[in-house]
Design an enzyme around this catalytic site. Structure first.
Site, PDB file in Angstrom:
ATOM      1  N   CYS A 174       4.281 -12.857   7.598  1.00  0.00           N
ATOM      2  CA  CYS A 174       4.292 -11.913   6.480  1.00  0.00           C
ATOM      3  C   CYS A 174       5.572 -11.083   6.602  1.00  0.00           C
ATOM      4  O   CYS A 174       6.455 -11.427   7.379  1.00  0.00           O
ATOM      5  CB  CYS A 174       3.025 -11.051   6.442  1.00  0.00           C
ATOM      6  SG  CYS A 174       2.803  -9.933   7.833  1.00  0.00           S
ATOM      7  N   ARG A 203      -1.131  -8.645   7.397  1.00  0.00           N
ATOM      8  CA  ARG A 203      -1.673  -9.936   6.973  1.00  0.00           C
ATOM      9  C   ARG A 203      -1.544 -11.042   8.013  1.00  0.00           C
ATOM     10  O   ARG A 203      -2.529 -11.721   8.329  1.00  0.00           O
ATOM     11  CB  ARG A 203      -1.002 -10.373   5.662  1.00  0.00           C
ATOM     12  CG  ARG A 203      -1.286  -9.436   4.507  1.00  0.00           C
ATOM     13  CD  ARG A 203      -0.481  -9.782   3.275  1.00  0.00           C
ATOM     14  NE  ARG A 203       0.950  -9.548   3.514  1.00  0.00           N
ATOM     15  CZ  ARG A 203       1.910  -9.962   2.721  1.00  0.00           C
ATOM     16  NH1 ARG A 203       1.633 -10.650   1.627  1.00  0.00           N
ATOM     17  NH2 ARG A 203       3.175  -9.684   3.001  1.00  0.00           N
ATOM     18  N   ASP A 213      -0.219  -7.838  -0.288  1.00  0.00           N
ATOM     19  CA  ASP A 213       0.075  -6.932   0.817  1.00  0.00           C
ATOM     20  C   ASP A 213      -0.683  -5.615   0.592  1.00  0.00           C
ATOM     21  O   ASP A 213      -0.474  -4.949  -0.412  1.00  0.00           O
ATOM     22  CB  ASP A 213       1.569  -6.670   0.886  1.00  0.00           C
ATOM     23  CG  ASP A 213       2.003  -5.965   2.158  1.00  0.00           C
ATOM     24  OD1 ASP A 213       1.149  -5.379   2.845  1.00  0.00           O
ATOM     25  OD2 ASP A 213       3.212  -5.997   2.449  1.00  0.00           O
TER      26      ASP A 213
END
Length: 141
Positions: free
Chosen positions: A8, A14, A114
């Site tokens: 990420c 994440r 996100d």
């Protein structure tokens, strides 16, 4: 044993969660690592809201420390899973032709949003989405 790298932006939310979720689902058949494109949180623990969201699903993110992606990591991986299209595009530029065959989105055709800067519900939704996505990868790697 397969080697999977989840990526990420900062390795702060994440991708660390995807790492532990894929590890739980894959057991000894897979080794999973995670990294971020930027080093802003280098050596820092995962975002506290993500740690709490992971805990709700029975996963522990407390040992995690963020790290920035390297070419060595790309070479190590059999499969590199980007959390969103922007991350994938950057990985394609970094990895070049030699790694193109192993790069893909964590959720085919869809970004994992996100949750940074949002409330706990965004983190909870993110973990549920990533956890559900493990079925797309374990057994097919």
């Amino acid at each position: 044993m397969r080697h999977v790298l989840t990526v990420c932006l900062g390795n702060y939310c994440r991708s660390p969660f995807a790492q532990v979720a894929l590890t739980r689902r894959g057991g000894t058949s897979v080794t999973v690592r995670s990294a971020g494109l930027i080093g802003k949180w280098q050596d820092q623990p995962a975002n506290p809201s993500m740690v709490n969201a992971a805990r709700r699903l029975g996963l522990d993110l407390t040992p995690h420390r963020a790290q920035q992606i390297t070419l060595e990591m790309l070479g190590w991986a059999d499969r590199v899973l980007a959390m969103d299209a922007a991350v994938l595009e950057t990985l394609q530029a970094i990895g070049g032709e030699a790694n193109a065959h192993k790069l893909g989105l964590y959720l085919p055709g869809r970004d994992v949003p996100d949750p940074i800067g949002q409330g706990d519900n965004a983190f909870n939704d993110c973990t549920v989405l990533i956890e559900a996505g493990t079925a797309l990868h374990i057994g097919r790697l």
